[in-house]
Design a protein around this motif. Structure first.
Motif, PDB file in Angstrom:
ATOM      1  N   GLU A  49       0.805  -1.223   0.000  1.00 20.48           N
ATOM      2  CA  GLU A  49       0.000   0.000   0.000  1.00 20.48           C
ATOM      3  C   GLU A  49       0.839   1.273   0.000  1.00 20.48           C
ATOM      4  OE1 GLU A  49      -3.236  -0.052   2.815  1.00 20.48           O
ATOM      5  OE2 GLU A  49      -3.261  -2.254   2.829  1.00 20.48           O
ATOM      6  N   VAL A  56      -2.464   3.977  -1.188  1.00 22.42           N
ATOM      7  CA  VAL A  56      -3.879   3.744  -0.920  1.00 22.42           C
ATOM      8  C   VAL A  56      -4.009   3.190   0.493  1.00 22.42           C
ATOM      9  CG1 VAL A  56      -3.776   1.418  -1.901  1.00 22.42           C
ATOM     10  CG2 VAL A  56      -5.978   2.572  -1.736  1.00 22.42           C
ATOM     11  N   MET A  83      -6.154   0.706   2.172  1.00 17.68           N
ATOM     12  CA  MET A  83      -7.159  -0.324   1.921  1.00 17.68           C
ATOM     13  C   MET A  83      -8.136  -0.456   3.086  1.00 17.68           C
ATOM     14  SD  MET A  83      -6.621  -1.793  -1.119  1.00 17.68           S
ATOM     15  CE  MET A  83      -7.101  -3.524  -1.113  1.00 17.68           C
ATOM     16  N   GLU A 140     -10.996   1.788   3.146  1.00  9.42           N
ATOM     17  CA  GLU A 140     -12.038   1.423   2.187  1.00  9.42           C
ATOM     18  C   GLU A 140     -12.745   0.131   2.579  1.00  9.42           C
ATOM     19  OE1 GLU A 140     -10.904   1.653  -1.939  1.00  9.42           O
ATOM     20  OE2 GLU A 140      -9.293   3.074  -1.490  1.00  9.42           O
ATOM     21  N   TRP A 158     -11.160  -2.855   3.354  1.00  9.62           N
ATOM     22  CA  TRP A 158     -10.424  -4.061   2.978  1.00  9.62           C
ATOM     23  C   TRP A 158      -9.277  -4.268   3.966  1.00  9.62           C
ATOM     24  CZ3 TRP A 158     -12.038  -7.220  -0.931  1.00  9.62           C
ATOM     25  CH2 TRP A 158     -12.988  -6.687  -1.832  1.00  9.62           C
ATOM     26  N   HIS A 212     -13.188  -8.144   2.687  1.00 16.18           N
ATOM     27  CA  HIS A 212     -14.182  -7.115   2.990  1.00 16.18           C
ATOM     28  C   HIS A 212     -15.277  -7.822   3.768  1.00 16.18           C
ATOM     29  CE1 HIS A 212     -16.952  -3.786   2.658  1.00 16.18           C
ATOM     30  NE2 HIS A 212     -16.018  -3.064   2.078  1.00 16.18           N
ATOM     31  N   ARG A 244     -21.721   0.125   3.631  1.00 13.42           N
ATOM     32  CA  ARG A 244     -21.322   1.163   2.682  1.00 13.42           C
ATOM     33  C   ARG A 244     -20.872   2.423   3.416  1.00 13.42           C
ATOM     34  NH1 ARG A 244     -22.028  -2.944   0.375  1.00 13.42           N
ATOM     35  NH2 ARG A 244     -22.940  -3.273  -1.688  1.00 13.42           N
ATOM     36  N   PRO A 247     -18.749   5.361   4.862  1.00 10.26           N
ATOM     37  CA  PRO A 247     -17.529   6.006   4.366  1.00 10.26           C
ATOM     38  C   PRO A 247     -16.365   5.883   5.336  1.00 10.26           C
ATOM     39  CG  PRO A 247     -19.074   7.642   5.183  1.00 10.26           C
ATOM     40  CD  PRO A 247     -19.793   6.326   5.216  1.00 10.26           C
ATOM     41  N   ASP A 248     -16.618   5.419   6.558  1.00  9.77           N
ATOM     42  CA  ASP A 248     -15.562   5.290   7.557  1.00  9.77           C
ATOM     43  C   ASP A 248     -15.656   3.905   8.201  1.00  9.77           C
ATOM     44  OD1 ASP A 248     -13.483   5.833   9.258  1.00  9.77           O
ATOM     45  OD2 ASP A 248     -14.747   6.847  10.741  1.00  9.77           O
ATOM     46  N   ARG A 271      -9.940  -3.509  -5.729  1.00 13.03           N
ATOM     47  CA  ARG A 271     -11.147  -3.424  -4.892  1.00 13.03           C
ATOM     48  C   ARG A 271     -12.365  -3.468  -5.809  1.00 13.03           C
ATOM     49  NH1 ARG A 271      -7.085   0.146  -4.990  1.00 13.03           N
ATOM     50  NH2 ARG A 271      -8.130   2.029  -4.242  1.00 13.03           N
ATOM     51  N   TYR A 296     -19.777  -7.489  -3.296  1.00 15.37           N
ATOM     52  CA  TYR A 296     -18.379  -7.856  -3.153  1.00 15.37           C
ATOM     53  C   TYR A 296     -18.173  -9.324  -3.518  1.00 15.37           C
ATOM     54  CZ  TYR A 296     -17.768  -3.405  -0.770  1.00 15.37           C
ATOM     55  OH  TYR A 296     -17.733  -2.057  -0.477  1.00 15.37           O
ATOM     56  N   ASN A 344     -11.665  -0.252  -8.220  1.00 10.23           N
ATOM     57  CA  ASN A 344     -10.527   0.645  -8.085  1.00 10.23           C
ATOM     58  C   ASN A 344      -9.269  -0.197  -8.107  1.00 10.23           C
ATOM     59  OD1 ASN A 344     -12.107   2.925  -7.841  1.00 10.23           O
ATOM     60  ND2 ASN A 344     -12.171   2.843  -5.610  1.00 10.23           N
TER      61      ASN A 344
END
Length: 518
Positions: free
Chosen positions: A100, A126, A128, A131, A133, A329, A335, A337-338, A365, A372, A392
């Motif tokens: 990463e 990135v 992960m 997001e 992951w 995941h 979903r 965002p955090d 991803r 997923y 992504n």
């Protein structure tokens, strides 16, 4: 009737070339013994020292051992800050912290009695985990006292440790840090209830009273696992001669798609003691990696729902942990965002059910139809599903191709520049029969197969998986070869194998009779 699940496929491509840190000349006077300097690695986003891995090589390419450091298989661990003593001469270095982060490279020279301090800033490509992951290595053999530090240096969150803790004679300047779930680099959790046998099977979740099967018959390990309520049986060696017998047991939960045949310290073109490729085109440096993938595809095409794993394996020593790794995941419906850190049980549940991406380089991803990997789409005869992939991608290596694979056939393939020229649009898959879909990204790395592969999405029409006649025959041929080998054993040894072989023969005959695809 047609149901549509549409999403545009997009790729956010981050290609980082190796950055060259300006040459540093450390000079002094007097003796010829060399010099020392303090090296610090700092995370660019936080400005704080961060554990990482450093590789020093001489000008001629030979690796340089650095005393009084923790070896990491290839290089050593820089625990944020380290006093480094080297002989006189010119050196090259790499500062690496898992996939990463950007790799920092440079060169310097040591002159007489050098003494100085230098800091290297590590940019993250990135995040992960941000997001959703989370990274893990399902099987490592590193001594327990060193494993937390090595995981931190590779930005690895979860690990499964196999084997006893050997005595390790390493002199350290200070005590090793204690892993903490709230450490600034994220959770570090190590699972230790794993066992591996000599045949290529890995058992996950063994009870304290577990007694391993000490047998020349590999399937006795599976029988012992079932009797003693082991959580999962994993194929660690996908090339083992007994693979079709193991699959016939119905107890295999996952398979190593990336393992100890993909290593940084040497090239491996064949795995000893295993069934060699039965087809041409698997004999070069990329051969073992692509052969493992081919075997896995035949499993999926045989109607088996088996999760892929990427990890070090129970036989690999003196190698960076997490080079081959599994990203999961765990919360498929999350979903947020955090995303919040996940626990150990959630990581393993997701890994063993295929909510994952396997990689030894690129960071992929993906979703299919908004879901997923590991998701099972269900439909009925006469319906059609229309779905697109969204993903992504971040990578440090040049990419050879991006592909969407449906039932072992390449539905879409493109170089990234071709994809960009096409405006980032890939035709949706129209699916009318049972099967599976994966996404993979393969790089141009020459030493071995370096790629990222999603676990499958499954499509079941009328609650029936796809069973291919050709794939079933692949394993029947494999089984026949194994039977011919066993036939040469003494009678008492053949008798020990016989029940498992007969059961496997019956299983693959039943799969052939149930085949619903070529």
């Amino acid at each position: 009737m047609q149901r549509q699940v549409r999403k545009r496929l997009t790729i956010k491509m981050l290609v980082w070339r190796l950055a060259l840190v300006g040459a540093v000349l450390l000079s002094g006077s007097a003796a010829q013994a060399g010099g020392s300097f303090t090296l610090t690695a700092v995370d660019e986003s936080t400005g704080e020292p961060v554990p990482t891995r450093v590789v020093f090589t001489r000008a001629d390419g030979r690796p340089q051992i650095v005393r009084r450091t923790v070896p990491s298989g290839v290089g050593f661990v820089l625990d944020g800050e380290q006093l480094v003593a080297l002989p006189n001469g010119a050196f090259q270095f790499q500062v690496i912290r898992g996939p990463e982060y950007r790799v920092i490279t440079g060169n310097f020279s040591i002159d007489r009695d050098a003494s100085d301090a230098h800091s290297v800033t590590l940019p993250r490509m990135v995040d992960m985990a941000a997001e959703g992951w989370w990274s893990g290595d399902p099987a490592v053999t590193t001594p327990l006292r060193l494993l937390p530090l090595l995981m931190q240096s590779e930005d690895l969150h979860f690990a499964g440790r196999v084997g006893e803790d050997p005595q390790t004679q390493i002199r350290l300047d200070r005590p090793l840090p204690t892993a903490a779930a709230d450490a600034p680099w994220g959770p570090i959790e190590i699972r230790q209830d794993l066992a591996a046998d000599q045949h290529g099977l890995l058992l996950v979740g063994t009870p304290e009273s577990f007694t391993a099967a000490d047998s020349a018959v590999s399937s006795d390990t599976i029988r012992a696992a079932v009797r003693q309520d082991v959580n999962a049986v994993v194929v660690e060696n996908p090339f083992a001669w007994d693979v079709p017998i193991w699959l016939a047991s119905g107890r295999i939960k996952a398979m190593f798609l990336m393992g100890d045949w993909l290593r940084l310290d040497r090239k491996i073109t064949a795995v000893s003691g295993s069934r060699p490729p039965s087809e041409v085109g698997f004999r070069d440096a990329h051969g073992p990696g692509r052969w493992a993938e081919h075997v896995y595809w035949q499993m999926l095409n045989s109607g088996l729902q088996i999760a892929p794993l990427g990890g070090s394996g129970s036989q690999l020593k003196n190698h960076p942990v997490g080079y081959c790794r599994t990203y999961v995941h765990a919360a498929q419906d999350n979903r947020s965002p955090d995303p919040q850190p996940i626990g150990q049980q959630a990581w393993w549940d997701a890994a063993l059910t295929g909510q994952s991406v396997i990689t030894n380089g690129p960071l992929l991803r993906p979703t299919l139809g908004g879901e997923y990997p590991g998701h099972v789409f269900r439909a009925y005869s006469g319906e059609a599903l229309e779905m697109s992939v969204e993903l992504n991608l971040s990578t440090r290596d040049p990419v050879e191709y991006l592909e969407v694979v449906h039932n072992g056939n390449v539905f879409y393939s493109a170089r990234l520049d071709e994809f960009a020229e096409a405006g980032g649009v890939i035709p949706p898959l129209r699916i009318e029969h049972s099967g599976w879909v994966i996404v993979r990204v393969v790089t141009l790395f020459e030493d071995h197969w370096r790629a990222a592969v999603s676990a499958p999405w499954y499509i079941h029409f009328d609650d029936r998986p796809r069973i291919s006649k050709q794939a079933v025959q692949f394993f029947r041929d494999w089984l026949s070869e194994r039977e011919a080998m066993l036939a040469k054993l003494p009678a008492d040894q053949r008798a020990a194998h016989a029940p498992y072989v007969i059961a496997a023969r019956n299983f693959w005959q039943q799969q052939a009779a149930a085949a619903n695809a070529p």
